[in-house]
Design an enzyme around this catalytic site. Structure first.
Site: not given
Length: 297
Positions: A61, A63, A65, A213, A215, A269
């Site tokens: 999930g 976390g 990643v 981008d 940003l 997290e």
């Protein structure tokens, strides 16, 4: 192509996962690793690099990643293998917003044959995240997940129930510094520092956010009274830096200073600090994404 798949230990024994892996191994040169505790991903990444792996697939999930992104961030840019996702979480907010396939075998084939794009990640003090940091009330929503409070941040428009719940939330006093602004936010109750678009199980907090981008999309919610609800709802639909209750900014970096520690969630997290510097790392990792992913410029 040499491939490593790292599976979240809580998901590795699911029948649909085992079936997809068995089918995938018939056509691909793949090594499977299963995590037991935090830190395993770093170790498996080092092993994969030593074996000349070109594609690093994380099965889990948001976390999982996040753990993979933090592991990749420790490497020089040129040494980071292409990251791909096999979404196995409950929410899969980042994968869903990126329109990455959610079915196990389809996700694996896409991880090998899909488009590759360089995307941004965000450094938050010594930590990193790829999707979103939620602050204050928003972090508590993510951590505690009562349905009526999660609805408070639903789909870019606040429900009346959520707004009324927020009226009792103890606010924070903080200062935000950006390249263009210095804002004293007396009474912040929630905030999102977004690279991606959604968190908290499908709640779209930053619909304008793009992951390439350079940003951050910053949304801050200031304490309000019952009589202010019409203005709050209007500002949610029309966010700007000059809003009375909803402050919206797009910046490459942000410093947040508070008198007390503020609870923060980085891709779900937990993290606590009274001072956090958020900084975009443009094009930091290569990720397998659909060419027409809505979060890509």
């Amino acid at each position: 192509m040499k491939i490593t798949i790292v599976l979240n230990g809580k998901k590795a024994q699911l029948p649909e996962v085992r079936s997809a892996i068995a089918a995938f191994r018939k056509t691909e040169d793949v090594q499977i690793r299963v995590t037991y505790e935090y830190g395993d991903v770093v170790r498996f990444l080092d092993e994969a690099l030593a074996n000349g792996v070109e594609r690093f697939i994380i099965g889990g999930g948001d976390g999982s990643v996040n753990e993979a992104v933090n592991a990749l961030a420790q490497l020089p840019r040129a040494e980071r293998p292409v990251l791909a996702l096999m979404p196995l979480g409950t929410a899969n907010d980042f994968a869903r917003a990126c329109t990455i396939p959610l079915e196990c075998l389809e996700a694996l084939h896409f991880a090998v044959h899909g488009n590759i794009a360089a995307i941004d990640i965000v450094k938050a003090n010594e930590r990193h995240f790829v999707n979103m940091a939620t602050v204050g009330f928003g972090a508590q929503v993510t951590a505690q997940t009562p349905v009526e409070l999660k609805n408070f941040l639903g789909g870019g428009a606040y429900t009346l129930t959520g707004v009324l719940k927020a009226l009792d939330f103890a606010p924070y006093k903080s200062k935000i510094v950006t390249p263009q602004h210095e804002l004293d936010l007396h009474g912040i109750i929630a905030g999102a520092i977004a690279n991606g678009r959604q968190a908290g199980g499908g709640q779209v907090l930053a619909p304008r956010a793009m992951i390439n981008d350079g940003l951050l999309d910053i949304v801050s919610i200031i304490q309000f009274k019952l009589v202010d609800i019409p203005k709050v709802l209007w500002e949610i639909q029309n966010p700007s830096a000059n809003g009375q209750f909803i402050k919206y900014l797009q910046v490459p970096w942000l410093e947040c200073h508070a008198h007390d520690e503020i609870p923060v969630n980085l891709d779900g997290e937990p993290y606590h600090s009274s001072t956090i510097c958020f900084e975009v790392m443009p094009g930091a990792i290569d990720l397998v994404l659909p060419k027409d992913a809505p979060c890509l410029m």
